[in-house]
Write a protein that holds these residues in place. Structure first.
Motif, short mmCIF file in Angstrom:
data_model
loop_
_atom_site.label_atom_id
_atom_site.label_comp_id
_atom_site.label_asym_id
_atom_site.label_seq_id
_atom_site.Cartn_x
_atom_site.Cartn_y
_atom_site.Cartn_z
N HIS A 1 2.99 -0.94 -12.77
CA HIS A 1 2.03 -1.61 -13.64
C HIS A 1 0.78 -1.90 -12.82
O HIS A 1 0.85 -2.48 -11.75
CB HIS A 1 2.63 -2.91 -14.21
N ILE A 2 -0.36 -1.47 -13.35
CA ILE A 2 -1.58 -1.50 -12.54
C ILE A 2 -2.12 -2.92 -12.38
O ILE A 2 -2.40 -3.36 -11.26
CB ILE A 2 -2.66 -0.59 -13.16
N THR A 3 -2.34 -3.63 -13.49
CA THR A 3 -2.87 -4.99 -13.41
C THR A 3 -2.16 -5.88 -14.43
O THR A 3 -2.23 -5.60 -15.62
CB THR A 3 -4.38 -5.01 -13.70
N PRO A 4 -1.44 -6.95 -14.04
CA PRO A 4 -1.16 -7.31 -12.65
C PRO A 4 -0.28 -6.25 -12.00
O PRO A 4 0.47 -5.55 -12.67
CB PRO A 4 -0.46 -8.65 -12.77
N HIS A 5 -0.36 -6.16 -10.70
CA HIS A 5 0.28 -5.08 -9.97
C HIS A 5 1.72 -5.44 -9.65
O HIS A 5 2.00 -6.38 -8.91
CB HIS A 5 -0.50 -4.81 -8.68
N PHE A 6 2.64 -4.67 -10.23
CA PHE A 6 4.05 -4.80 -9.86
C PHE A 6 4.74 -3.47 -10.14
O PHE A 6 4.23 -2.62 -10.88
CB PHE A 6 4.75 -5.94 -10.62
N ARG A 7 5.91 -3.33 -9.54
CA ARG A 7 6.72 -2.13 -9.76
C ARG A 7 7.96 -2.53 -10.52
O ARG A 7 8.71 -3.42 -10.12
CB ARG A 7 7.10 -1.49 -8.42
N MET A 8 8.16 -1.86 -11.67
CA MET A 8 9.33 -2.14 -12.50
C MET A 8 10.36 -1.02 -12.32
O MET A 8 10.04 0.16 -12.49
CB MET A 8 8.93 -2.23 -13.98
N ILE B 1 5.03 -0.72 -4.70
CA ILE B 1 5.46 -1.89 -3.95
C ILE B 1 6.55 -1.48 -2.95
O ILE B 1 7.52 -0.83 -3.31
CB ILE B 1 6.00 -2.95 -4.92
N HIS B 2 6.40 -1.85 -1.70
CA HIS B 2 7.37 -1.47 -0.68
C HIS B 2 8.21 -2.66 -0.19
O HIS B 2 9.17 -2.47 0.52
CB HIS B 2 6.66 -0.85 0.52
N PHE C 1 7.00 -7.50 -6.78
CA PHE C 1 5.61 -7.88 -6.56
C PHE C 1 5.23 -7.70 -5.10
O PHE C 1 6.09 -7.46 -4.23
CB PHE C 1 5.38 -9.33 -7.00
N GLU C 2 3.96 -7.83 -4.79
CA GLU C 2 3.47 -7.55 -3.44
C GLU C 2 3.85 -8.63 -2.45
O GLU C 2 3.84 -8.40 -1.24
CB GLU C 2 1.94 -7.38 -3.49
N SER C 3 4.18 -9.81 -2.93
CA SER C 3 4.56 -10.89 -2.02
C SER C 3 5.35 -11.93 -2.80
O SER C 3 5.33 -11.96 -4.04
CB SER C 3 3.32 -11.54 -1.40
#
Length: 309
Positions: free
Chosen positions: A254-261, A167-168, A280-282
């Motif tokens: 985390h692949i699904t759901p997609h988030f960066r911890m 996630i950027h 999260f992506e948005s």
């Protein structure tokens, strides 16, 4: 006896080939040999003379095979190959070099032919996981990296899998942040996460238990586990570690759901301030998960507090 087993047709080197494969893979044994019987010439097809070894039955890692000395009628080709799954680069290198010994030929994308003409694929398990990813971008990047290789390079494949996959977004609206101060040192708190036998005891909201299938605690390593809910349902999880700084920071995707911890540990007097940032992506995706994640994180912290005593 297995219902189905591979049958390999060699010209006249079945015994030599079996000895070679057992030396390469170590976990193998010869089960039985048969020899050509005396049959009147007019009643037999062209084949080696009576008394010559006809078949060698053998096992590799419990898999049953039969090697045949059948003469020069048929030869091997790449339409049939054997896949060797490897966990580490050291294991992959060892099998690759051993199978190429004494006249084998490297091909492409992890494929090779041994000195008998049998085709092998020496493949890291992470490659299989990556090309099966639910993220098509990961599949594409890893496949492109693989196509440029002869022998497969796990570190390069992992880098391809991770590049641009995290996630950027820096938008605070796309983040869920949960914090707590624990009355233990940073080393103790880090150990509670880095040791899977400890982590499994407190991970998840109230009432959940865990089964860890894989916990490769290093950058690029996979964490695969199942959370067993108090409702009797099982929830499969797959994460991949991105960055690990002992007693300071743990970052995973985390692949699904997609988030960066991002888990940060900082001194707080005699204790440790732990900060969880879920990116999260948005903002829209984040809002969807907030009602679940915010109370779940607090319950997770409660369990960790109890575990630490």
């Amino acid at each position: 006896m297995q219902k189905i087993s591979p049958f390999l047709w060699f010209h006249d080197k079945a015994e030599e080939a079996v000895d070679f494969y057992i030396s390469v893979f170590k976990d193998g044994k010869i089960l039985r040999k048969t020899r050509y019987a005396e049959v009147p010439q007019e009643e037999r097809p062209p084949c080696p003379p009576a008394g010559t070894v006809m078949t060698v039955e053998f096992e590799l890692f419990g898999q049953h095979y039969t090697a045949l000395n059948g003469g020069p009628i048929f030869t091997f080709n790449e339409s049939i190959s054997f896949v060797v799954s490897c966990e580490t680069q050291e294991e992959l290198d060892g099998y690759w070099d051993a199978l190429l010994a004494d006249g084998g030929t490297p091909v492409q994308c992890g494929w090779l032919k041994d000195k008998f003409g049998v085709s092998w694929q020496v493949v890291p398990t992470m490659l299989t996981d990556s090309v099966a990813s639910s993220d098509p971008a990961v599949c594409s990047r890893v496949t492109q990296a693989m196509l440029k290789m002869v022998k497969l390079d796990i570190a390069a494949l992992q880098q391809a899998a991770q590049s641009h996959s995290t996630i950027h977004s820096q938008d605070p609206a796309s983040e869920i942040i949960s914090t707590r101060v624990f009355d233990v040192s940073r080393d103790r708190l880090f150990a509670a996460f880095s040791d899977p036998s400890q982590l499994a005891q407190w991970w998840g909201p109230k009432g959940f238990t865990n089964t860890f299938d894989e916990f490769d605690f290093r950058p690029g390593g996979d964490w695969k586990f199942t959370m067993h809910g108090p409702d009797g349902k099982d929830y499969a999880n797959h994460a991949r570690f991105i960055e690990i700084v002992p007693a300071e920071r743990i970052v995973y995707e985390h692949i699904t759901p997609h988030f960066r911890m991002t888990i940060t540990l900082a001194d707080a007097g005699t204790g440790t301030h732990m900060i969880w940032c879920m990116g999260f992506e948005s903002a829209e995706v984040c809002e969807r998960f907030k009602p679940i994640c915010v109370p779940a994180n607090e319950e997770n912290f409660d369990r960790l507090t109890a575990f630490l005593g």
